[in-house]
Design an enzyme around this catalytic site. Structure first.
Site, PDB file in Angstrom:
ATOM      1  CB  THR A 211       1.778  -5.812  -9.064  1.00  0.00           C
ATOM      2  OG1 THR A 211       0.982  -6.675  -8.273  1.00  0.00           O
ATOM      3  CG2 THR A 211       1.351  -4.393  -8.856  1.00  0.00           C
ATOM      4  NE  ARG A 239      -3.414 -11.467  -0.881  1.00  0.00           N
ATOM      5  CZ  ARG A 239      -2.599 -10.837  -1.730  1.00  0.00           C
ATOM      6  NH1 ARG A 239      -3.084 -10.168  -2.753  1.00  0.00           N
ATOM      7  NH2 ARG A 239      -1.301 -10.877  -1.550  1.00  0.00           N
ATOM      8  CB  VAL A 240      -6.762  -6.430   0.655  1.00  0.00           C
ATOM      9  CG1 VAL A 240      -6.029  -5.164   0.243  1.00  0.00           C
ATOM     10  CG2 VAL A 240      -8.245  -6.302   0.332  1.00  0.00           C
ATOM     11  N   GLY A 241      -3.932  -7.340  -0.892  1.00  0.00           N
ATOM     12  CA  GLY A 241      -2.471  -7.402  -0.816  1.00  0.00           C
ATOM     13  C   GLY A 241      -1.854  -6.072  -0.427  1.00  0.00           C
ATOM     14  N   GLY A 265       2.355  -9.974  -1.547  1.00  0.00           N
ATOM     15  CA  GLY A 265       2.045  -8.762  -0.792  1.00  0.00           C
ATOM     16  C   GLY A 265       2.123  -8.920   0.713  1.00  0.00           C
TER      17      GLY A 265
HETATM   18  C1  SD4 Z   1      -0.353  -8.652  -4.138  1.00  0.00           C
HETATM   19  N1  SD4 Z   1       1.728  -7.605  -4.691  1.00  0.00           N
HETATM   20  O1  SD4 Z   1      -1.567  -8.578  -4.255  1.00  0.00           O
HETATM   21  C2  SD4 Z   1       0.485  -8.036  -5.210  1.00  0.00           C
HETATM   22  C3  SD4 Z   1       0.559  -9.067  -6.269  1.00  0.00           C
HETATM   23  C4  SD4 Z   1       1.644  -9.001  -7.188  1.00  0.00           C
HETATM   24  O2  SD4 Z   1       3.522  -9.020  -8.356  1.00  0.00           O
HETATM   25  O3  SD4 Z   1       1.806  -9.203  -8.052  1.00  0.00           O
HETATM   26  N2  SD4 Z   1       2.659  -8.844  -7.357  1.00  0.00           N
HETATM   27  O4  SD4 Z   1       0.191  -9.239  -3.221  1.00  0.00           O
END
Ligand code: SD4
Length: 352
Positions: A211, A239-241, A265
């Site tokens: 991210t 799905r939501v992070g 997440g």
């Molecule tokens: C998530 N934290 O959707 C985000 C994804 C992520 O590096 O890359 N993180 O869980």
């Protein structure tokens, strides 16, 4: 070079110094980095590019909010595995984006499960500035964006994303298990090899996934933060992070500090990760100590699982101290200010 390529180059035959760079090792580690302000800090090596978009604003005594939004937009324009419409999709082959933005006075906005909109970070800002709400999701978020002049892009995958998704489909056997939340073992014995969660690691061992998150402290002493992401690649549809959840993926308070996270997440949401980090700074801990405490809570909950996943926290205190800490090695962050106008990359310490 794209972030994913950077992380996944084969190590065989790579000179040692470069191999060390691939894991983030070999970067300078600093525990108590006190920097000149204004300053902008972003996750990962690719944070340099995000910072490049933010720094001209801060340098001219502009607002931290404008700076972090510019950083987010630059990341969303950059082809990568992990941010923006060219990123890797969910398991159904659709790119769904999450983003949030926050100011140190408590103003915040976010969007989740947003499709076909190029700049989720700017939609998040619109939510913050023009609605009484904090979080808009899915179709409603998209309709809000379009009503506010954001073009609706076509839903086609980028060639890279299409290729990676098709590769993933070959192995995955998408079969959701009923009442999976009630199963005590992980993965459930009767899962039949189905992929129940996005892979924490890809076949080459690299972590899923990166991210982009930015925090800035401006010349008026005000802080802002943003996170923008396509979430975990090949996630379950819907799905939501942590990224759009204020206090999980990002939290900012001018009285204490700002923090962002990157990594799995679900682990961050469970401990209200960045809120934890900011509250630790409020109690007098340095940014690195605060990030370390959040990581400790993740590892303590399930040490065996923690060995297989990555979460990194990055924080800045109101005094302009910067610190980070991650579950695994390899979490890096980029700092840009008058001392390092082209940016400098540091590596965080880690639990394992
Ligand atoms: C998530 N934290 O959707 C985000 C994804 C992520 O590096 O890359 N993180 O869980």
């Amino acid at each position: 070079m794209k972030r994913r390529q950077f992380l996944t180059l084969p190590l065989i035959g790579v000179p040692l110094y470069f191999a060390r760079e691939l894991s983030g090792q070999g970067r300078e580690q600093r525990s108590n980095l006190k920097v000149k302000t204004p300053v902008v800090v972003s996750t990962w090596d690719s944070g340099i590019k995000a910072n490049n978009a933010a720094w001209p604003i801060l340098e001219k005594k502009g607002r931290s909010l404008d700076a972090v939004e510019a950083a987010g937009r630059a990341s969303e324009d950059e082809p990568s595995c992990c941010v923006g419409l060219q990123a890797w999709p969910d398991r159904d082959g659709r790119v769904t984006l999450d983003a949030s933005i926050m100011e140190g006075d408590g103003g915040c906005g976010s969007v989740s499960f947003l499709e076909r909109i190029r700049h989720p970070v700017s939609v998040a800002r619109k939510v913050m500035e023009t609605t009484p709400h904090v979080l808009l999701s899915g179709e409603g978020a998209q309709a809000f964006a379009v009503a506010n002049g954001f073009p609706l892009e076509d839903g086609r995958l980028s060639p890279d994303a299409e290729k990676e998704w098709r590769k993933w489909l070959e192995k995955s056997n998408y079969k959701p298990i009923v009442n999976i939340e009630n199963r005590s073992s992980w993965p459930p014995a009767d899962a039949g090899g189905s992929e129940l969660a996005p892979p924490y690691r890809f076949d080459d061992g690299s972590f899923n996934h990166d991210t982009m998150a930015t925090v800035a402290l401006d010349s008026c002493g005000k802080m802002a933060g943003m996170v923008t992401t396509s979430g975990m690649a090949f996630k379950m549809r819907g799905r939501v992070g942590d990224s759009p959840i204020i206090g999980a993926g990002m939290f900012v308070d001018n009285e204490a500090g700002a923090a962002v996270s990157s990594g799995v997440g679900e682990e961050v949401i469970r401990i209200c990760g960045t809120h934890t980090v900011v509250e630790q700074m409020r109690m007098g801990r340095t940014p690195e100590q605060a990030c370390r405490e959040a990581v400790r809570r993740i590892v303590k909950r399930d040490p065996a699982k923690a060995r297989e996943l990555q979460v990194g926290f990055l924080a800045i205190s109101k005094k302009g101290e910067i610190g980070a800490f991650a579950v695994q090695k390899g979490f890096t962050y980029s700092v840009t200010n008058a001392e390092w106008p082209k940016g400098k990359v540091f590596e965080s310490k880690s639990y394992f």
